[in-house]
Design a protein around this motif. Structure first.
Motif, PDB file in Angstrom:
ATOM      1  N   THR A   1       0.830  -1.206   0.000  1.00 52.45           N
ATOM      2  CA  THR A   1       0.000   0.000   0.000  1.00 52.45           C
ATOM      3  C   THR A   1       0.862   1.252   0.000  1.00 52.45           C
ATOM      4  OG1 THR A   1      -1.783  -1.096   1.154  1.00 52.45           O
ATOM      5  CG2 THR A   1      -1.679   1.308   1.374  1.00 52.45           C
ATOM      6  N   GLN A   2       0.617   2.118  -0.986  1.00 48.64           N
ATOM      7  CA  GLN A   2       1.311   3.401  -1.021  1.00 48.64           C
ATOM      8  C   GLN A   2       0.324   4.464  -1.468  1.00 48.64           C
ATOM      9  OE1 GLN A   2       5.068   3.567  -3.149  1.00 48.64           O
ATOM     10  NE2 GLN A   2       5.615   5.422  -1.996  1.00 48.64           N
ATOM     11  N   TYR A   3      -0.014   5.354  -0.557  1.00 43.68           N
ATOM     12  CA  TYR A   3      -0.997   6.376  -0.888  1.00 43.68           C
ATOM     13  C   TYR A   3      -0.373   7.451  -1.759  1.00 43.68           C
ATOM     14  CZ  TYR A   3      -3.845   4.125   2.689  1.00 43.68           C
ATOM     15  OH  TYR A   3      -4.557   3.221   3.417  1.00 43.68           O
ATOM     16  N   LYS A   4      -1.197   7.926  -2.696  1.00 41.15           N
ATOM     17  CA  LYS A   4      -0.775   8.993  -3.614  1.00 41.15           C
ATOM     18  C   LYS A   4      -0.815  10.347  -2.909  1.00 41.15           C
ATOM     19  CE  LYS A   4      -0.459   6.550  -7.475  1.00 41.15           C
ATOM     20  NZ  LYS A   4      -1.639   6.043  -8.216  1.00 41.15           N
ATOM     21  N   PRO A   5      -0.113  11.337  -3.431  1.00 38.23           N
ATOM     22  CA  PRO A   5      -0.149  12.669  -2.825  1.00 38.23           C
ATOM     23  C   PRO A   5      -1.584  13.182  -2.668  1.00 38.23           C
ATOM     24  CG  PRO A   5       1.602  12.574  -4.427  1.00 38.23           C
ATOM     25  CD  PRO A   5       0.854  11.278  -4.546  1.00 38.23           C
ATOM     26  N   SER A   6      -1.862  13.798  -1.557  1.00 35.19           N
ATOM     27  CA  SER A   6      -3.203  14.316  -1.240  1.00 35.19           C
ATOM     28  C   SER A   6      -3.010  15.255  -0.060  1.00 35.19           C
ATOM     29  CB  SER A   6      -4.128  13.168  -0.834  1.00 35.19           C
ATOM     30  OG  SER A   6      -3.855  12.767   0.498  1.00 35.19           O
ATOM     31  N   VAL A   7      -4.098  15.689   0.489  1.00 32.60           N
ATOM     32  CA  VAL A   7      -3.990  16.538   1.669  1.00 32.60           C
ATOM     33  C   VAL A   7      -3.286  15.799   2.809  1.00 32.60           C
ATOM     34  CG1 VAL A   7      -6.301  15.891   2.436  1.00 32.60           C
ATOM     35  CG2 VAL A   7      -5.336  18.040   3.212  1.00 32.60           C
ATOM     36  N   LEU A   8      -3.340  14.472   2.782  1.00 31.56           N
ATOM     37  CA  LEU A   8      -2.728  13.671   3.845  1.00 31.56           C
ATOM     38  C   LEU A   8      -1.346  13.142   3.492  1.00 31.56           C
ATOM     39  CD1 LEU A   8      -5.766  11.536   5.037  1.00 31.56           C
ATOM     40  CD2 LEU A   8      -4.524  13.283   6.342  1.00 31.56           C
TER      41      LEU A   8
ATOM     42  N   PRO B   1       2.251  23.481  14.351  1.00 30.45           N
ATOM     43  CA  PRO B   1       0.946  22.807  14.558  1.00 30.45           C
ATOM     44  C   PRO B   1       0.765  22.353  16.006  1.00 30.45           C
ATOM     45  CG  PRO B   1       2.441  21.448  13.210  1.00 30.45           C
ATOM     46  CD  PRO B   1       3.055  22.806  13.323  1.00 30.45           C
ATOM     47  N   VAL B   2       1.840  21.984  16.642  1.00 31.38           N
ATOM     48  CA  VAL B   2       1.730  21.520  18.027  1.00 31.38           C
ATOM     49  C   VAL B   2       1.198  22.649  18.908  1.00 31.38           C
ATOM     50  CG1 VAL B   2       3.017  20.621  20.013  1.00 31.38           C
ATOM     51  CG2 VAL B   2       3.579  19.823  17.704  1.00 31.38           C
ATOM     52  N   VAL B   3       1.709  23.843  18.679  1.00 33.95           N
ATOM     53  CA  VAL B   3       1.281  24.996  19.469  1.00 33.95           C
ATOM     54  C   VAL B   3      -0.107  25.451  19.023  1.00 33.95           C
ATOM     55  CG1 VAL B   3       1.836  27.382  20.096  1.00 33.95           C
ATOM     56  CG2 VAL B   3       3.680  25.690  19.751  1.00 33.95           C
ATOM     57  N   LYS B   4      -0.297  25.459  17.715  1.00 35.38           N
ATOM     58  CA  LYS B   4      -1.503  26.040  17.140  1.00 35.38           C
ATOM     59  C   LYS B   4      -2.753  25.194  17.380  1.00 35.38           C
ATOM     60  CE  LYS B   4      -2.520  27.902  12.498  1.00 35.38           C
ATOM     61  NZ  LYS B   4      -1.897  27.978  11.156  1.00 35.38           N
ATOM     62  N   TYR B   5      -2.609  23.875  17.264  1.00 35.99           N
ATOM     63  CA  TYR B   5      -3.806  23.027  17.284  1.00 35.99           C
ATOM     64  C   TYR B   5      -4.038  22.253  18.574  1.00 35.99           C
ATOM     65  CZ  TYR B   5      -3.754  24.108  12.308  1.00 35.99           C
ATOM     66  OH  TYR B   5      -3.745  24.773  11.121  1.00 35.99           O
ATOM     67  N   THR B   6      -2.982  22.016  19.352  1.00 37.21           N
ATOM     68  CA  THR B   6      -3.184  21.222  20.566  1.00 37.21           C
ATOM     69  C   THR B   6      -4.147  21.961  21.499  1.00 37.21           C
ATOM     70  OG1 THR B   6      -0.962  20.339  20.369  1.00 37.21           O
ATOM     71  CG2 THR B   6      -2.025  20.112  22.523  1.00 37.21           C
ATOM     72  N   PRO B   7      -5.204  21.285  21.936  1.00 38.86           N
ATOM     73  CA  PRO B   7      -6.191  21.978  22.769  1.00 38.86           C
ATOM     74  C   PRO B   7      -5.569  22.403  24.100  1.00 38.86           C
ATOM     75  CG  PRO B   7      -6.889  19.697  22.306  1.00 38.86           C
ATOM     76  CD  PRO B   7      -5.550  19.876  21.707  1.00 38.86           C
ATOM     77  N   ALA B   8      -5.960  23.543  24.575  1.00 36.60           N
ATOM     78  CA  ALA B   8      -5.450  24.033  25.855  1.00 36.60           C
ATOM     79  C   ALA B   8      -5.974  23.161  26.984  1.00 36.60           C
ATOM     80  CB  ALA B   8      -5.893  25.477  26.059  1.00 36.60           C
ATOM     81  N   GLY B   9      -5.228  23.113  28.048  1.00 40.47           N
ATOM     82  CA  GLY B   9      -5.733  22.421  29.242  1.00 40.47           C
ATOM     83  C   GLY B   9      -5.317  20.976  29.331  1.00 40.47           C
TER      84      GLY B   9
ATOM     85  N   PHE C   1       1.679  21.946   5.693  1.00 42.34           N
ATOM     86  CA  PHE C   1       1.129  20.596   5.587  1.00 42.34           C
ATOM     87  C   PHE C   1       0.033  20.384   6.631  1.00 42.34           C
ATOM     88  CE2 PHE C   1       0.811  16.229   6.964  1.00 42.34           C
ATOM     89  CZ  PHE C   1       0.521  15.604   5.775  1.00 42.34           C
ATOM     90  N   PHE C   2       0.324  20.721   7.858  1.00 44.82           N
ATOM     91  CA  PHE C   2      -0.655  20.478   8.920  1.00 44.82           C
ATOM     92  C   PHE C   2      -1.848  21.423   8.829  1.00 44.82           C
ATOM     93  CE2 PHE C   2       2.744  17.945  10.792  1.00 44.82           C
ATOM     94  CZ  PHE C   2       2.006  16.837  11.178  1.00 44.82           C
ATOM     95  N   ASP C   3      -1.633  22.616   8.269  1.00 48.02           N
ATOM     96  CA  ASP C   3      -2.774  23.518   8.085  1.00 48.02           C
ATOM     97  C   ASP C   3      -3.784  22.924   7.107  1.00 48.02           C
ATOM     98  OD1 ASP C   3      -1.825  25.333   9.920  1.00 48.02           O
ATOM     99  OD2 ASP C   3      -0.802  26.570   8.419  1.00 48.02           O
ATOM    100  N   GLY C   4      -3.304  22.025   6.261  1.00 47.68           N
ATOM    101  CA  GLY C   4      -4.217  21.343   5.342  1.00 47.68           C
ATOM    102  C   GLY C   4      -5.000  20.231   6.014  1.00 47.68           C
TER     103      GLY C   4
END
Ligand SMILES: Cc1cc2nc3c(=O)[nH]c(=O)nc-3n(C[C@H](O)[C@H](O)[C@H](O)COP(=O)(O)OP(=O)(O)OC[C@H]3O[C@@H](n4cnc5c(N)ncnc54)[C@H](O)[C@@H]3O)c2cc1C
Ligand SMILES: Cc1cc2nc3c(=O)[nH]c(=O)nc-3n(C[C@H](O)[C@H](O)[C@H](O)COP(=O)(O)OP(=O)(O)OC[C@H]3O[C@@H](n4cnc5c(N)ncnc54)[C@H](O)[C@@H]3O)c2cc1C
Lengths: 627, 627
Positions: B438-445, B521-529, B618-621
């Protein structure tokens, strides 16, 4: 894992079919029983797990506590214990959840500033796995007990601890089927305060250091006058101590610590040395407050700090080196012993070498299979004398070793001859704390070493050290010793001479004799009606490549028919191949050899392939003909 | 295994604390739910196990059967599946009870006497473990399901199958919080015959080859017109066929057999080829009696005999190569898909390559974490389009491969160009049936391969192939990939440049940026608390020897404070040592690289250490800012 041969097992194959007393096990403690185990610590639990494989016996295990152990006590698990867990079927699971020791860090005062500690060395724990292919683990004693309890419950005897019963005392009567009269009192739950008398054929005291069974037998722990005390704490902490996740011995000018990281990645156990306890201390040391232990730990760890955020368990563990003179209730062999003590009930040692739980399990396993054999009539009652005979010496050796170890650990750094003396000592004696130094002396269970040179890698009296070989059948590379389950069977390993299977050769003749000759123990003692391998698990290992071995050519004893459908068992034929040569790895001469292994994995005998008389005679000393 | 950081765990650490819907999970199927999984086969079970790690979601799984699967169906477990079991925490247990394939025997007509078969070859399965360090297993599908059911129940969401409910049909409404209306009927137990309507945000059809969810979506399995049929039996038998305990492909002039030994040492599964089913057969083949299957097996095995003593399960398994054109309910991306199909519901293939259960699990895992992300608001709903996008292509590739495989297996010996053609084909394509093609093609992921040369051993789009390294902290040699649990977290592996930790260097700067910069992304998306590593598990691997690495020097993101006591996590720092150099093993350039891995273990991106913008983009996607 072998199953399905008695019927298709759709669910958990680790649950064996109930049999005998396991089928409708009485919820209530009965009036009479074959074996009463007192205490459900490591010694009692392994004994119950082993005896649950003998479901024709009514075995009960009482425990003062109202339920399972939840916290504390020991946590060091030697490789030999993990090997034993494998025999009971749960090694892979406990390994997956335990902490694994691969290295120990050594910390000492900084010579340039003796107020601070620095790391002065590291030692690898069993480098390259030369001592054992099993790991050295750290895991809560409670989990070890849980796994054994599960085995006891899933085995045919379905043994479950009877919680909330406390042993009071016992009397051994001269006569009667159940000569041991035991007084109990309910200690928890509904039966709290209720007194009961029960009778047993045998009692095994696994009731720890202040054993009442020992007292009832009139034996005493003798040894050190004084105890050594440790402040022990299982803590979750924030610290900058760099080796928080490594086993570490720490000596500072303010005292010393044995640091043990624990399972799960966050918890650690810290032993703070509180020193020798004065004889007139009267357990005052036990009231050392946890704050004091934490304060001392911080002093010792300086320049690092230990900010304890949560104490999961703590205790002051006070212990001396002591042993009773005998582990059963007879001073000579004039009568069958009826009462036995195991584990801490008969020997105690410092916490530092982490031996308590491990040795206790080997005691419990040793007495359990022997009781199974005697009560089922496989062996004469005299076999029971070998329990104290074997285990007392081991306990004494251990205490000698442990004293040496403890005094090494307690020494001030400046007292050592050389800076790496501790490191050196640790490496040189590593086999001991790993649990592999046990070597039983010649006895009815251990043959002499006349033929030891045939298989130098299987020292007689020591546990069978596994090695890899190819299991012909599925052609999987396997560890031969790992197939040895704690099922009460003796193992007969026939290491063949170089001839191909089927050719007339010593191994072929031995195999044929083993399966067919009336003098062979397999023929003579195996009960009629059951499987041919019910009591003896006979395996052959060929020197030829596994691709040269076909089942049609091997003696029938290695390809027996088993189960209700009488289909062949394909798991007893092995051979060299794919880079594995067990003859080489274990120093087996190319003429072949027979290696006999006891139910608890100790090598009982090594013999040449033509020594059928000697072989038969050995087993005639262990087994009795069925009545 | 990491635990204890949320409080001392005295019992089974594999039981995680209940949370969200798991705390008081309603016994009854509710009116409304976030996700309804239809069917508890391998696809449904893994989806439930994964979604049980997202306890804030109300997830239910209905199953037509009244209880657990007991017998039959698939049994081939690829190494990739075992790797997945490891991520769900039960690999070591299922390995211990399964049959392990290390070799396949090849049997053909004896050229000197074509009435008899002889062994003409052997092929080693993944010789030397080059494809995977995990084994290739054979075990009853029922056990695989049991283990996943256990994970689902022990995970915070405490998901349990709702047995005895059959899916009838569904309607997707344009509006409403729970737009999918589902009609059910009780199929077992008390609710038998009772009709119910429930509503869900999403429905996942894991309801097998005759999927009603597929029909309700209006999709069709397309492909072969005809089926191929196999008489399949799980039997306990007495036989002189020498490879009874080996996987074997047997071609004789009387037909062919695929022979699969089963777990437990006694049972075997025999697939007797019943050939292509005529289009007008109308399932008549399914009434082939078991006696006929046994008779044919005996014919094929001649000169050996097969004396079946017990048939545990048998079936005529009739299957063609088919696939639906899309695995969700939208033909374009104009609206969010609401209904998905997985496993046999959307693709079927011959039994021979043993793919069914394995691919189905990867489908189920793929959709499950994505639903978790979308429903929790971590990702936009558009992420759900990637499910069909990724898995449809895999299914098509698989079918192409499987056709080729099946036709090879079906060929008469004389039709091959060379005698070892089959052997050769088997070896050359081994990675495929093992599940690693299995090898996924380029995509948002999946990022492009611009930087692939930085880490050639981690092909982008393929699953992260583990390698050994030293876990600084406990200094244990560990398989880096085995620490990747199925907990829904993304992994960020920072392979450091040669500088020592603490020095100003690309890795140090990347680590600091990752933990501190608002664009990370770690700072931006990780939920507070919550914990700093709740959504992203960031690890660093140094090239220096582990003895040169101290925690005080590594960026804080790799030594975060976690749990209610805010103590450090010591499990994210790795280094070379003790003979392990992961840079070497996995072709990582010495300048270092960042390797990003998805929750289901596929490599999403490889980037240089200074590509912070690219990394953030990448992570913003993938992620959305929390509302
Ligand atoms: C508080 C404590 C702390 C310890 N700390 C350490 C340590 O830090 N490191 C280390 O290596 N070892 C430690 N040990 C020792 C280690 O736990 C033992 O060596 C090991 O458990 C011995 O196993 P055992 O089965 O012989 O006895 P135990 O584990 O002591 O088990 C005895 C069992 O018998 C039960 N029992 C006792 N009396 C009766 C009775 N009259 N009737 C019924 N049941 C009874 C007890 O409740 C207990 O469950 C500690 C022991 C204790 C008690
Ligand atoms: C009888 C049989 C024999 C097989 N033999 C082999 C074999 O020998 N070798 C091999 O490799 N593969 C075999 N397979 C295929 C293999 O089992 C599948 O590829 C694999 O199980 C696919 O997993 P899945 O989760 O997609 O579907 P399945 O495992 O088929 O699971 C579907 C589940 O959904 C349930 N279900 C179906 N309809 C509904 C409904 N309307 N409402 C609620 N629940 C529903 C079913 O009861 C079942 O539990 C066999 C399958 C079957 C059915």
């Amino acid at each position: 894992m072998q199953f399905h041969h008695e019927g298709y097992v759709s669910g958990e194959p680790r649950v064996l079919e109930a049999a005998g007393y396991g089928i409708d096990r009485a919820a209530e403690l009965p009036e009479e029983m074959d074996v009463l185990i007192v205490g459900s610590g490591p010694a009692g639990m392994i004994a119950a797990a082993q005896l649950s494989k003998f479901p024709s016996l009514n075995v009960r295990m009482i425990e003062r506590r109202g339920g399972r152990l939840e916290l504390g006590q020991a946590d060091g698990v030697q490789a030999r214990s993990v090997e034993s867990f494998n025999a009971f079927g749960f090694a892979e699971r406990i390994i997956a959840e335990a902490y694994r020791i691969t290295e120990m860090a050594i910390w000492n005062p900084n010579p340039d500033n003796r107020d601070e500690i620095i790391r002065t060395g590291r030692t690898l724990d069993d480098e390259g796995g030369t001592i054992s292919e099993f790991p050295h683990l750290i895991v809560n004693q409670a989990r070890v007990l849980d796994y054994f309890a599960e085995v006891a419950l899933r085995s045919p005897g379905r043994i479950k601890p009877d919680y909330g019963w406390e042993f009071q005392t016992l009397t051994v009567h001269e006569e009667g089927d159940y000569p041991v009269e035991v007084k109990l009192i309910g200690s928890a739950g509904e039966q709290a305060g209720v007194e009961r008398t029960v009778r047993a054929k045998y009692v095994v005291g696994c009731d720890g250091a202040s054993s009442r069974v020992r007292k009832a037998m009139g034996r005493k722990l003798e040894g050190d006058a004084a105890n050594h005390a440790w402040g022990v704490m299982d803590v979750i902490a924030k610290t900058d101590f760099p080796d928080w996740r490594l086993k570490a011995t720490i000596h500072s000018k303010n005292g010393s610590i044995l640091h043990i990281p624990r399972e799960g990645g966050h918890l650690a156990r810290i032993y703070v040395d509180l020193g020798e306890v004065p004889l007139d201390d009267n357990h005052a040391v036990r009231s050392t407050p946890i704050e004091e232990v934490i304060r001392r730990a911080n002093e010792i760890l300086s320049p690092y700090t230990l900010d304890v955020h949560h104490v999961a368990w703590s205790s002051v563990y006070e212990v001396g080196h002591r042993v009773t003179d005998k582990f059963d209730d007879v001073d000579d062999e004039s009568r069958t012993p009826r009462v036995f003590i195991t584990g801490d009930a008969c020997h105690t040692h410092s916490a530092k070498a982490g031996q308590g739980m491990n040795v206790s399990m080997q005691d419990g396993w040793n007495i359990a299979w022997k009781l199974g054999f005697v009560l089922e009539g496989r062996s004469p009652a005299s076999l029971l004398h070998t329990y104290s005979g074997e285990r007392h010496e081991i306990a004494q050796n251990l205490i000698d070793f442990d004293k040496q170890w403890s005094s090494m650990m307690a020494k001030k750094p400046e007292e050592f001859e050389s800076p790496d003396a501790l490191e050196r000592f640790y490496e040189d004696t590593f086999e001991f704390p790993a649990g592999f130094m046990t070597q039983y002396k010649p006895s009815v269970l251990t043959a002499g070493d006349e033929h030891q040179e045939l298989a130098t890698g299987f020292p007689i009296g020591k546990r069978f050290k596994s090695a890899k070989t190819i299991k012909r059948g599925d052609n999987n590379p396997v560890h031969l010793g790992h197939l040895h389950e704690a099922d009460g069977r003796w193992r007969i390993y026939v290491f063949a001479d170089p001839a191909a299977p089927g050719a007339d050769s010593p191994a072929q003749r031995f195999g044929d004799w083993l399966g067919e000759n009336p003098a062979s123990p397999v023929v003579k003692y195996t009960p009629a009606g059951g499987d041919d391998d019910a009591w003896f698990d006979s395996k052959v290992i060929y020197q030829t490549d596994y691709t040269q071995v076909e089942f049609g050519d091997v003696p029938k004893v290695f390809w027996p028919e088993v189960g209700p459908w009488k289909v062949n068992c394909w798991e007893k034929v092995f051979a060299n191949g794919l880079g594995n040569d067990i003859f080489d790895t274990r120093g087996i001469l190319r003429d072949g050899a027979v290696v006999v292994v006891r139910p608890d994995q100790y090598v009982a005998a090594v013999m040449p392939l033509d020594a059928t008389d000697e072989f038969a005679a050995f087993f005639d000393g262990v087994f009795t003909l069925q009545g």
